[in-house]
Structure formats: structure tokens, C-alpha cells
Design a protein around this motif. Structure first.
Motif, short mmCIF file in Angstrom:
data_model
loop_
_atom_site.label_atom_id
_atom_site.label_comp_id
_atom_site.label_asym_id
_atom_site.label_seq_id
_atom_site.Cartn_x
_atom_site.Cartn_y
_atom_site.Cartn_z
N ARG A 21 0.83 -1.21 0.00
CA ARG A 21 0.00 0.00 0.00
C ARG A 21 0.87 1.26 0.00
NH1 ARG A 21 -3.40 -2.07 4.04
NH2 ARG A 21 -2.73 -0.52 5.56
N VAL A 22 1.91 1.24 0.84
CA VAL A 22 2.79 2.42 0.94
C VAL A 22 3.49 2.67 -0.38
CG1 VAL A 22 4.90 3.30 2.04
CG2 VAL A 22 3.12 2.26 3.44
N LEU A 23 4.03 1.59 -0.97
CA LEU A 23 4.76 1.75 -2.24
C LEU A 23 3.81 2.25 -3.34
CD1 LEU A 23 7.13 -1.37 -2.21
CD2 LEU A 23 7.63 0.98 -1.53
N ALA A 25 1.03 3.96 -2.89
CA ALA A 25 0.64 5.35 -2.60
C ALA A 25 1.75 6.32 -3.00
CB ALA A 25 0.32 5.50 -1.12
N ALA A 26 3.00 5.91 -2.75
CA ALA A 26 4.13 6.77 -3.13
C ALA A 26 4.19 6.92 -4.65
CB ALA A 26 5.43 6.18 -2.59
N HIS A 29 1.74 9.46 -5.85
CA HIS A 29 2.01 10.87 -5.52
C HIS A 29 3.44 11.19 -5.93
CE1 HIS A 29 -1.31 10.01 -2.71
NE2 HIS A 29 -1.60 11.29 -2.85
N PRO A 30 3.67 11.47 -7.19
CA PRO A 30 5.05 11.73 -7.61
C PRO A 30 5.64 12.92 -6.83
CG PRO A 30 3.58 11.56 -9.49
CD PRO A 30 2.70 11.60 -8.28
N ALA A 31 6.86 12.73 -6.37
CA ALA A 31 7.55 13.79 -5.63
C ALA A 31 8.85 14.10 -6.34
CB ALA A 31 7.82 13.35 -4.19
N PRO A 32 9.22 15.39 -6.40
CA PRO A 32 10.46 15.74 -7.10
C PRO A 32 11.69 15.16 -6.39
CG PRO A 32 9.56 17.64 -5.93
CD PRO A 32 8.55 16.55 -5.83
N GLU A 33 12.73 14.94 -7.17
CA GLU A 33 13.99 14.46 -6.59
C GLU A 33 14.74 15.62 -5.96
OE1 GLU A 33 16.22 12.69 -9.72
OE2 GLU A 33 14.55 11.44 -10.37
N ARG A 224 -1.78 15.96 5.71
CA ARG A 224 -2.05 14.57 5.39
C ARG A 224 -1.99 14.34 3.87
NH1 ARG A 224 -3.79 10.52 8.42
NH2 ARG A 224 -4.88 8.86 7.34
N VAL A 225 -1.24 13.34 3.46
CA VAL A 225 -1.16 12.98 2.04
C VAL A 225 -2.25 11.96 1.75
CG1 VAL A 225 0.32 12.05 0.21
CG2 VAL A 225 1.32 13.34 2.09
N ARG A 226 -3.11 12.28 0.83
CA ARG A 226 -4.24 11.37 0.55
C ARG A 226 -4.04 10.65 -0.77
NH1 ARG A 226 -7.97 12.15 4.34
NH2 ARG A 226 -7.92 14.12 5.44
#
Lengths: 226, 250
Positions: A21-23, A25-26, A29-33, A224-226
Motif C-alpha cells: 500500500r505504501v509503495l 501510494a508513493a 504521488h510523484p515527488a520531485p527528486e 495529510r497525504v491522501r
């Protein structure tokens, strides 16, 4: 006698499904490097310095303080500059940490900067007579116009994520930005009488700390990240 | 009496598991650095290193598997979202604990007075099927009481105690997680120990026996000395640099 195995208060391992689930969800939600933050930070600091000097120049520059003895002016500005440097060092996270300094340290900056700036000015007042009398509206306005620039740079250098005390971290940054603004204002203002100092120099710093705490609570806290 | 108290603490401390902290930290920090630089696979390594600790930390606070899973998931998503700001070489462990702690505080505030449902996540496990039923019951009762004592501590004391004694963080790390000075962590941890000792003393005065975790019992059980049965400071769950143990009681 049969040896007894200890019964342990052993927490179960997290379920494998949680990892999936965590992987997932990550991935959702793309996050910049990470990028190099030093050069942009340096640029922002330079911009803040230029903007503060520009605001001071627009207000008339250091010549406005001509009625104050040069030595007294140097002591007042030098002391405030030292205070601003110390506040910056105390309010920013340490080099190898993602967390801001201890709550007590940040509170000391948030409360101490306005008090010490006022006290230092009043101490300087004993060395000369004020050349004229003003309430302090212009010093108030000048502080308000100068402080946002260093605050911008300080907020960039902070981690912009404080899971422990975001409001206090913001307050410390606000007061530190106020200290840098005070350096500019004291280059400009020759007055050091009590009423003027309280209204024109201390009150704006206290309000900046308050504004910083609101900003910190809104921007540095966990969302909170949804 | 003191051995009994410390033995009780050691029972809880056993729950720390077998994670090698130093190795785990280094690996986690390296994984986080790689992940911040864009290596997506490192996130899985980071999860493997940190999730068991964070899950256990959350479970001890919430007693709810679902709430703990939520805290772990949110912690990792916060780390993921802020990876572009991760300082090269910074410690990810204290950061992760600080995030998890904040999420736990927020969750408990959201819940208000409503208690999180205890879904038996911390039920005692029996590692040996040959254990006598009476012994198992006695052990279970002792552990429940130890947990209850811990929960009855003031939050500030409990947090310091949990991080230093149960999670195995150093005083400096715990101070960073809590946002207080290391000296304050030492004081709070010491006060928590004293309070736990008093709680056990009260119980024993009520006629309930203290947990059998003295040196002889520990030897019988094959417990390592460092887990809380000996007389040296480390073996009682204390660090040698603890000022309390040097007579500098705060």
C-alpha cells in the motif's frame, strides 16, 4: 526442570500488505527528486540583501540618521547585526538534521529578539540626545517592508517541514527576519527614546514573530497525504 | 525490589526485537539518500529498515493495528513528499520518529476522548508451546501490568522513556525527536523509571507479586545480561552515562 522461554510483549511485524500500500501510494504521488539547494539559496539570500538595501535607499538611506553620533550609530547597528547573526544561527536547523532546533531555543529567539533589539537601542540612547521626535510609524512601516525578504530566504533554508513545533519554528524565523530588518531600520533611524523604540522598533518585531508563527503553523506543519 | 522493577522494564524492552540499530540506521540513511537522489528502489529498502520500528512505536501508543498502519503509511508518504528537501547525510530515523509522533498526536486529538479500539495487537505471544498454562497466565498478567503502568505515566515522561528504553534511541536522538534538550530527556526518563518503580511497589503492597525477573530467573530463562537482569547500569536498561546512575539525581 524444563527451561522456561520468555513470553515477550512482542509487537507483530507490519503486514506485507501495508508495504504494498505504501509503495503504491508513493507511486501515486510523484515527488520531485533532490536538487542542489545551495546555489538557489545563495541567489535568494543575495536577492533578499539587494531588496533590503533598495527599500532602505527608497526611504532616504543612512543619511536620515545624520543627527546621531557616528560612534553611537556604529555600536547600535553593530550590536543589532550581531544579534541578527546569532538569531539566524539559532533558528535554522543544524547542517545534518531534518529537524529544527529544540523548542526552548526557538522560543528564546522568538521572544528574545524583540526584547534585546529594544534594550540595545535604549542602551544606545544614553550616549546622545535624539535629534527630533517621531512616534515611530515610519520605522514600523520600514520594518514591515524590509522583513519579508530575509524571511523568504530563511524559510527556504529551513526544511519547510517541521513535524514537532511548526508554529514556534515560524515564530523564530519571523523574529530573525525582523532582526535583519532592524539592522536596516537602525541604519536609517537616529531615535532611541522609549516610546519610539517600543512602537517603532519592538512592536513590529513582536508582530513579525506572531506572523511567522501563523505562517509556520500553516506551511511547515504536516499535511495529510491522501 | 529494584531488580524486580527493572526486570519488568526489561520485559518490555525485550520487545525491541533484534534490529541492529547502528547497522539499521546507516542502511536507512543511505537508502534515504539514494531515494532522495531519485533511486525509486531505495524506498523499499527504507521501508524495510524503518517500518518495523515505526509500527511498534505506533502500536505501543495506539494499541490498534489499523491506526498504527495508518501512521506508518502517512509517515512514509511524508518522507516521500519531502524527499527533495532531504539534507545529504542527515539522519532519517529521528526524522521519521518525529513525523510518526506528530501523526500520533494529531490522531489522538482528532479522536478527542474517544479511545482507539484495542484490537489486541500487543497480545502476548507464547514462544514455546511447552509453557505451562499457569506460567503463561502469570507472565501475561505481569506484562499487562507493566504496560498499564507505562500508560499511566504522564505523556512527557512516557515519551522519553519509550524512545530511550524501549525504542533504543540514544538520549541525543530522543531529544531531537521530542524537540527538547538531552538533559531534559535524561530527567524525564529518570522520573519515568521512578514512577514505574513506585507503581510496582504499590502493587506489591497490595499483595500482588512482582515480576520474576531477577538475576536468577533471567539466567534460568537464558536472558542476556544486557536485557535487564544484572547489577551494572547497562544491564538494568540504563546507560552508563545516565547522570542518575552517577549520583546526579535531577
Amino acid at each position: 526442570m524444563m527451561p522456561r522461554d520468555p513470553i515477550q510483549l512482542r509487537a507483530p511485524a507490519p503486514p506485507e500488505a501495508l508495504k504494498l500500500r505504501v509503495l503504491a501510494a508513493a507511486r501515486g504521488h510523484p515527488a520531485p527528486e533532490r536538487t542542489d539547494r545551495f546555489l538557489p539559496g545563495l541567489g535568494l539570500t543575495a536577492l533578499a540583501a539587494v531588496a533590503m538595501v533598495a527599500v532602505l535607499a527608497l526611504a532616504g538611506g543612512p543619511s536620515h540618521a545624520a543627527g546621531r553620533p557616528a560612534v553611537s550609530g556604529a555600536w547600535i547597528v553593530g550590536g543589532t547585526l550581531a544579534l541578527a547573526v546569532a538569531a539566524t544561527w539559532l533558528s535554522l536547523p543544524h547542517r545534518r538534521s531534518m529537524l529544527s532546533p529544540a523548542r526552548g531555543q526557538l522560543l528564546a529567539v522568538a521572544i528574545g529578539v524583540p526584547v534585546l533589539v529594544g534594550a540595545w537601542l535604549l542602551l544606545g540612547h544614553a550616549t546622545y540626545d535624539d535629534p527630533f521626535v517621531r512616534t515611530g510609524y515610519r520605522c514600523f512601516a520600514l520594518t514591515a517592508a524590509t522583513a519579508p525578504w530575509p524571511f523568504m530566504a530563511l524559510a527556504y533554508f529551513s526544511r519547510r517541514l517541521d513535524p514537532r513545533h511548526p508554529a514556534i519554528a515560524g515564530a523564530a524565523l519571523g523574529a530573525t527576519a525582523g532582526a535583519w530588518a532592524a539592522v536596516m531600520v537602525e541604519l536609517w533611524c537616529p531615535l532611541a527614546v522609549l516610546d519610539h523604540v517600543v512602537f517603532g522598533h519592538v512592536l513590529p518585531l513582536a508582530l513579525l514573530a506572531l506572523a511567522g508563527s501563523v505562517y509556520g503553523a500553516l506551511k511547515f506543519g504536516l499535511r495529510r497525504v491522501r | 525490589m529494584q531488580e524486580a522493577v527493572l526486570g519488568q522494564v526489561a520485559l518490555i524492552a525485550k520487545a525491541r526485537g533484534s534490529i541492529d540499530q547502528t547497522a539499521s540506521q546507516t542502511l536507512a540513511d543511505r537508502a534515504m539518500d539514494r531515494y532522495a537522489d531519485g533511486d525509486g528502489a531505495a524506498f523499499s529498502t527504507l521501508y524495510d529498515e524503518l517500518a518495523p520500528r515505526l509500527y511498534r512505536y505506533a502500536l505501543l501508543r495506539t494499541h490498534s493495528r489499523s491506526a498504527s498502519e495508518d501512521v506508518v503509511q502517512q509517515t512514509f508518504l511524508q518522507i516521500h513528499s519531502a524527499r527533495d528537501r532531504f539534507v545529504r547525510g542527515a539522519a532519517v530515523l529521528t526524522w521519521a520518529y518525529a513525523i510518526a509522533r506528530r501523526l500520533l498526536i494529531d490522531a489522538s486529538r482528532r479522536q478527542g476522548h474517544e479511545q482507539l479500539r484495542d484490537d489486541g495487537a500487543f497480545d502476548v505471544e507464547e514462544r514455546s508451546t511447552g509453557l505451562a498454562a499457569d506460567d503463561a497466565m502469570a507472565q501475561k498478567e505481569q506484562e499487562l501490568e507493566a504496560r498499564r503502568d507505562l500508560e499511566h505515566l504522564p505523556a512527557a515522561l512516557r515519551e522519553s522513556f519509550q524512545l530511550v528504553k524501549l525504542e533504543g534511541l540514544s538520549v541525543a536522538q530522543a531529544a531531537e525527536v521530542l524537540g527538547i534538550t538531552p538533559g531534559m530527556v535524561k530527567i524525564r526518563t529518570h522520573r519515568a523509571r521512578v514512577a514505574l518503580k513506585r507503581a510496582l511497589s504499590r502493587r506489591s503492597h497490595d499483595g500482588r507479586p512482582p515480576p520474576p525477573a531477577g538475576p536468577a530467573v533471567a539466567r534460568e530463562r537464558g536472558m542476556p545480561r544486557s536485557e535487564g537482569s544484572g547489577s551494572d547500569p547497562d544491564s538494568r536498561g540504563l546507560r552508563k552515562d545516565d547522570p542518575v546512575e552517577k549520583g546526579a539525581t535531577p
